[in-house]
Enzyme design. Structure first.
Site, PDB file in Angstrom:
ATOM      1  N   SER A 125       0.650  -1.227  -0.170  1.00 33.13           N
ATOM      2  CA  SER A 125      -0.067   0.007   0.038  1.00 33.13           C
ATOM      3  C   SER A 125       0.975   1.225  -0.158  1.00 33.13           C
ATOM      4  O   SER A 125       1.957   1.253   0.593  1.00 33.13           O
ATOM      5  CB  SER A 125      -0.961   0.080   1.233  1.00 33.13           C
ATOM      6  OG  SER A 125      -1.380   1.163   1.424  1.00 33.13           O
ATOM      7  N   TYR A 150      -2.354  -1.335  10.882  1.00 32.17           N
ATOM      8  CA  TYR A 150      -2.654  -1.932   9.613  1.00 32.17           C
ATOM      9  C   TYR A 150      -1.307  -1.566   8.681  1.00 32.17           C
ATOM     10  O   TYR A 150      -0.740  -2.368   8.042  1.00 32.17           O
ATOM     11  CB  TYR A 150      -3.997  -1.494   9.137  1.00 32.17           C
ATOM     12  CG  TYR A 150      -3.747  -1.295   7.519  1.00 32.17           C
ATOM     13  CD1 TYR A 150      -4.198  -2.556   6.840  1.00 32.17           C
ATOM     14  CD2 TYR A 150      -3.679  -0.151   6.855  1.00 32.17           C
ATOM     15  CE1 TYR A 150      -4.199  -2.586   5.448  1.00 32.17           C
ATOM     16  CE2 TYR A 150      -3.511  -0.182   5.572  1.00 32.17           C
ATOM     17  CZ  TYR A 150      -3.665  -1.227   4.944  1.00 32.17           C
ATOM     18  OH  TYR A 150      -3.817  -1.360   3.374  1.00 32.17           O
ATOM     19  N   LYS A 154       1.979  -3.734   6.674  1.00 36.87           N
ATOM     20  CA  LYS A 154       2.401  -3.576   5.456  1.00 36.87           C
ATOM     21  C   LYS A 154       3.854  -3.380   5.140  1.00 36.87           C
ATOM     22  O   LYS A 154       4.733  -4.163   4.233  1.00 36.87           O
ATOM     23  CB  LYS A 154       1.668  -2.522   4.463  1.00 36.87           C
ATOM     24  CG  LYS A 154       0.252  -2.838   4.236  1.00 36.87           C
ATOM     25  CD  LYS A 154       0.039  -4.074   3.513  1.00 36.87           C
ATOM     26  CE  LYS A 154      -1.398  -4.425   3.433  1.00 36.87           C
ATOM     27  NZ  LYS A 154      -1.770  -5.634   2.750  1.00 36.87           N
TER      28      LYS A 154
HETATM   29  C1  UD1 Z   1      -7.042   4.201   3.723  1.00 37.48           C
HETATM   30  C2  UD1 Z   1      -5.624   3.849   4.013  1.00 37.48           C
HETATM   31  C3  UD1 Z   1      -4.890   2.902   3.267  1.00 37.48           C
HETATM   32  C4  UD1 Z   1      -5.904   1.743   3.092  1.00 37.48           C
HETATM   33  C5  UD1 Z   1      -7.014   2.083   2.573  1.00 37.48           C
HETATM   34  C6  UD1 Z   1      -7.812   0.750   2.571  1.00 37.48           C
HETATM   35  C7  UD1 Z   1      -4.435   5.870   5.329  1.00 37.48           C
HETATM   36  C8  UD1 Z   1      -3.793   7.042   5.189  1.00 37.48           C
HETATM   37  N1  UD1 Z   1      -4.815   5.037   4.174  1.00 37.48           N
HETATM   38  O1  UD1 Z   1      -6.867   4.911   2.533  1.00 37.48           O
HETATM   39  O2  UD1 Z   1      -3.603   2.637   3.606  1.00 37.48           O
HETATM   40  O3  UD1 Z   1      -5.170   0.894   2.142  1.00 37.48           O
HETATM   41  O4  UD1 Z   1      -7.717   2.869   3.410  1.00 37.48           O
HETATM   42  O5  UD1 Z   1      -9.006   0.601   3.219  1.00 37.48           O
HETATM   43  O6  UD1 Z   1      -4.897   5.352   6.311  1.00 37.48           O
HETATM   44  N2  UD1 Z   1     -13.048  10.493   3.113  1.00 37.48           N
HETATM   45  C9  UD1 Z   1     -14.261  11.532   3.408  1.00 37.48           C
HETATM   46  N3  UD1 Z   1     -15.258  11.021   3.805  1.00 37.48           N
HETATM   47  C10 UD1 Z   1     -15.502   9.402   4.382  1.00 37.48           C
HETATM   48  C11 UD1 Z   1     -14.573   8.816   3.761  1.00 37.48           C
HETATM   49  C12 UD1 Z   1     -13.456   9.285   3.325  1.00 37.48           C
HETATM   50  O7  UD1 Z   1     -13.923  12.584   3.379  1.00 37.48           O
HETATM   51  O8  UD1 Z   1     -16.644   9.232   4.407  1.00 37.48           O
HETATM   52  C13 UD1 Z   1     -11.711  11.019   2.689  1.00 37.48           C
HETATM   53  C14 UD1 Z   1     -10.646  10.794   3.494  1.00 37.48           C
HETATM   54  O9  UD1 Z   1     -10.415  11.664   4.460  1.00 37.48           O
HETATM   55  C15 UD1 Z   1      -9.728  10.959   2.368  1.00 37.48           C
HETATM   56  C16 UD1 Z   1     -10.322  10.466   1.107  1.00 37.48           C
HETATM   57  O10 UD1 Z   1     -11.673  10.421   1.425  1.00 37.48           O
HETATM   58  O11 UD1 Z   1      -9.007  12.052   2.018  1.00 37.48           O
HETATM   59  C17 UD1 Z   1      -9.947   8.763   0.798  1.00 37.48           C
HETATM   60  O12 UD1 Z   1     -10.468   8.070   2.028  1.00 37.48           O
HETATM   61  P1  UD1 Z   1     -10.287   6.496   1.964  1.00 37.48           P
HETATM   62  O13 UD1 Z   1     -11.282   5.891   1.029  1.00 37.48           O
HETATM   63  O14 UD1 Z   1     -10.896   5.987   3.258  1.00 37.48           O
HETATM   64  O15 UD1 Z   1      -8.910   6.121   1.766  1.00 37.48           O
HETATM   65  P2  UD1 Z   1      -7.744   6.421   2.481  1.00 37.48           P
HETATM   66  O16 UD1 Z   1      -7.536   6.926   3.879  1.00 37.48           O
HETATM   67  O17 UD1 Z   1      -6.672   7.376   1.516  1.00 37.48           O
END
Ligand code: UD1
Length: 351
Positions: A125, A150, A154
């Site tokens: 990841s 988590y 990795k």
């Molecule tokens: C996260 C993990 C990544 C993991 C992946 C798998 C981190 C930094 N990254 O990715 O290592 O492989 O999950 O599950 O922990 N967001 C919102 N509202 C929501 C959900 C998300 O605003 O309800 C935003 C988050 O703040 C982020 C973006 O959308 O900026 C993507 O979020 P998400 O899809 O959860 O992925 P990551 O956090 O990037």
């Protein structure tokens, strides 16, 4: 040629099984179904016309894992997806995460060693980079201290593979995923989060469908053009194809080193608001969202430099954000529709 896909009924695993079968590989799946369904093999059959063999057991069970490898001694390569992946949950249950993700890795590598199987592809990841100092981030960027157990699994897994490659005939390819989203164009397989989704796109599609009242946008005070966090979203089918390319590369002895690492991203970063706009544009649906506080542990911005994987693997992500959103929405609709059809006892009962 037989390939073992651990976690092959999961989101990325199932799409990879399809692409392997499309290229003529025989696939055997091992999965404990902790976050997926056995019916996925029927959906795969619906796409490819071939039903992969599925063995249901937990790879943290060493005896069962070694017994599996004894019974399948003609496996040419292993793609190891099986793992727990919820960042927040890993903070609450670190020991479960270490035991699950590390024990299963060691058991699989042991089974491979005892049966002289040397080709190993690992699901890593971009989380290993943390908040990179330079963007886009390339494979040579330093590894930052993990933000969660988590993420640490990795990093530790990559170290374990590196050491095993040094000491044994094992060859490894670690693929560092950015943010995989979307679903197969048939809408027969896709992402099926248990309960309330943690990840952005399943939350978007479930909100648009009416299952969730409102999407929370975590923070609009980041140092980015619109203030929301930036990620490199990649279509899961593009991602799946990179696994097939990696397996080919190993089997055809095209590796330049015995342990190779590749970024799997598009090279384009999009903010949360841009992702929402793309969804609204391609579906014509207005999303109910509100800006809330930042989520703990989130980084500000990350996107890949995919140059090395493009050049070395001869692979490139082809699908854009709009296409990813269309496929994610199509999958949500199709899945919900199927869930409303009369069901048998053995079928999934998830909300
Ligand atoms: C996260 C993990 C990544 C993991 C992946 C798998 C981190 C930094 N990254 O990715 O290592 O492989 O999950 O599950 O922990 N967001 C919102 N509202 C929501 C959900 C998300 O605003 O309800 C935003 C988050 O703040 C982020 C973006 O959308 O900026 C993507 O979020 P998400 O899809 O959860 O992925 P990551 O956090 O990037």
């Amino acid at each position: 040629m037989k390939i073992l896909v651990t976690g092959g009924t999961g989101f990325i695993g199932s799409h990879t099984v399809v692409e392997l079968q499309n290229k003529g590989y025989e696939v055997v799946i091992v999965d404990n179904l902790s976050n997926s369904r056995a019916e996925t093999v029927n959906a795969i059959f619906g796409i490819t016309g071939v039903k992969p063999l599925l063995e249901i057991f937990d790879l943290t069970d060493r005896e069962k894992t070694l017994d599996f490898f004894m019974r399948h001694n003609n496996i040419r390569g292993v793609i190891h997806f099986a793992a727990l992946k919820a960042v927040g949950e890993s903070v609450e249950k670190p020991l479960e995460y270490y035991r699950n993700n590390i024990d299963s890795l060691i058991n699989v590598l042991d089974g491979m060693r005892e049966n002289n199987i040397s080709n190993f592809v690992f699901s890593s990841s971009c989380t290993v980079y943390g908040q990179p100092d330079e963007l886009p981030v390339s494979e040579s960027a330093p590894i930052k201290k993990a933000e969660s157990p988590y993420g640490n699994t990795k990093q530790i897994a990559e170290d374990i593979i590196f050491d095993a490659v040094e000491a044994t005939p094992l060859k490894g390819i670690a693929l560092r995923y950015f943010n995989p989203i979307g679903a197969h164009e048939t809408a027969l397989i896709g992402e099926l989060p248990l309960g309330i989704p943690n990840n952005l796109v399943p939350f978007i599609t479930q909100t648009a469908y009416g299952l969730r009242e409102q999407l929370s946008v975590f923070g609009d005070d980041y140092n980015t053009p619109d203030g929301t966090a930036i990620r490199d979203y990649i279509h899961v089918v593009d991602l799946a194809k990179a696994h097939v390319v990696s397996v080919n590369r190993m089997i055809k002895s095209k590796m330049k080193r015995d342990f190779e690492i590749f970024n799997l991203g598009t090279g384009n970063g999009y903010s949360v608001l841009e992702a929402i706009k793309s969804f609204e544009k391609v579906t014509g649906k207005k999303l109910n969202y509100k800006i809330v506080a930042r989520r703990d542990g989130d980084i500000e911005q990350v996107w890949a430099d995919p140059t090395f994987s493009n050049n070395e693997l001869g692979w490139k992500a082809e699908k854009g954000l709009d296409e990813m959103m269309v496929s994610a929405w199509k999958w949500e609709l199709a899945y919900r529709q199927r869930s409303q059809e009369p069901r048998t006892k053995s079928q999934d009962k998830r909300p």
